[in-house]
Design a protein around this motif. Structure first.
Motif, mmCIF file in Angstrom:
data_model
loop_
_atom_site.group_PDB
_atom_site.id
_atom_site.type_symbol
_atom_site.label_atom_id
_atom_site.label_comp_id
_atom_site.label_asym_id
_atom_site.label_seq_id
_atom_site.Cartn_x
_atom_site.Cartn_y
_atom_site.Cartn_z
ATOM 1 N N MET A 14 0.868 -1.182 0.000
ATOM 2 C CA MET A 14 0.000 0.000 0.000
ATOM 3 C C MET A 14 0.901 1.227 0.000
ATOM 4 S SD MET A 14 -3.083 -0.669 2.686
ATOM 5 C CE MET A 14 -2.045 -0.711 4.147
ATOM 6 N N HIS A 15 0.790 2.028 -1.078
ATOM 7 C CA HIS A 15 1.714 3.148 -1.189
ATOM 8 C C HIS A 15 1.052 4.507 -1.232
ATOM 9 C CE1 HIS A 15 4.938 0.365 -1.652
ATOM 10 N NE2 HIS A 15 4.409 -0.172 -2.721
ATOM 11 N N CYS A 16 -0.199 4.549 -1.592
ATOM 12 C CA CYS A 16 -0.806 5.862 -1.788
ATOM 13 C C CYS A 16 -2.287 5.835 -1.458
ATOM 14 C CB CYS A 16 -0.588 6.329 -3.234
ATOM 15 S SG CYS A 16 -1.417 5.273 -4.439
ATOM 16 N N GLN A 17 -2.905 6.994 -1.602
ATOM 17 C CA GLN A 17 -4.332 7.102 -1.285
ATOM 18 C C GLN A 17 -5.180 6.184 -2.161
ATOM 19 O OE1 GLN A 17 -5.860 8.787 1.185
ATOM 20 N NE2 GLN A 17 -3.800 9.196 1.922
ATOM 21 N N HIS A 18 -4.703 5.931 -3.376
ATOM 22 C CA HIS A 18 -5.448 5.039 -4.256
ATOM 23 C C HIS A 18 -5.494 3.631 -3.659
ATOM 24 C CE1 HIS A 18 -6.919 3.108 -7.885
ATOM 25 N NE2 HIS A 18 -5.927 2.259 -7.790
ATOM 26 N N CYS A 19 -4.346 3.153 -3.201
ATOM 27 C CA CYS A 19 -4.293 1.822 -2.589
ATOM 28 C C CYS A 19 -5.252 1.743 -1.407
ATOM 29 C CB CYS A 19 -2.890 1.519 -2.072
ATOM 30 S SG CYS A 19 -1.614 1.530 -3.333
ATOM 31 N N LYS A 20 -5.206 2.791 -0.613
ATOM 32 C CA LYS A 20 -6.071 2.838 0.566
ATOM 33 C C LYS A 20 -7.538 2.716 0.156
ATOM 34 C CE LYS A 20 -7.326 6.365 4.019
ATOM 35 N NZ LYS A 20 -7.446 5.704 5.330
HETATM 36 CU CU LIG Z 1 -1.225 3.208 -4.468
#
Ligand SMILES: [Cu+2]
Length: 72
Positions: A14-20
């Motif tokens: 999980m790296h960014c708000q999209h992943c979240k």
């Molecule tokens: Cu991401």
């Protein structure tokens, strides 16, 4: 009403708000899931769910189905 179970899953990638968002929406779709909170910093996803409707395996399945690995 049964008491909801809360469990923290350790998720890799999980790296960014999209992943979240992806994880929260995939897990949140499962019936019986009451709340999902993915924390990017700690790499954890905290889920509150009704054990009579859903289990941790189904939740892990939703997370890995979204393309993320779970570390135990
Ligand atoms: Cu991401």
């Amino acid at each position: 009403m049964p008491i909801p179970e809360a469990k923290t899953f350790h998720v890799q990638g999980m790296h960014c708000q999209h992943c979240k968002k992806v994880i929260e929406s995939m897990v949140g779709k499962l019936s019986g899931v009451e709340s999902v909170n993915a924390d990017l910093k700690s790499g954890t996803v905290e889920v509150r769910y009704n054990v009579e409707q859903v289990d941790s395996e189904a939740i892990e399945g939703a997370i890995s189905g979204a393309g993320y690995d779970i570390s135990k």
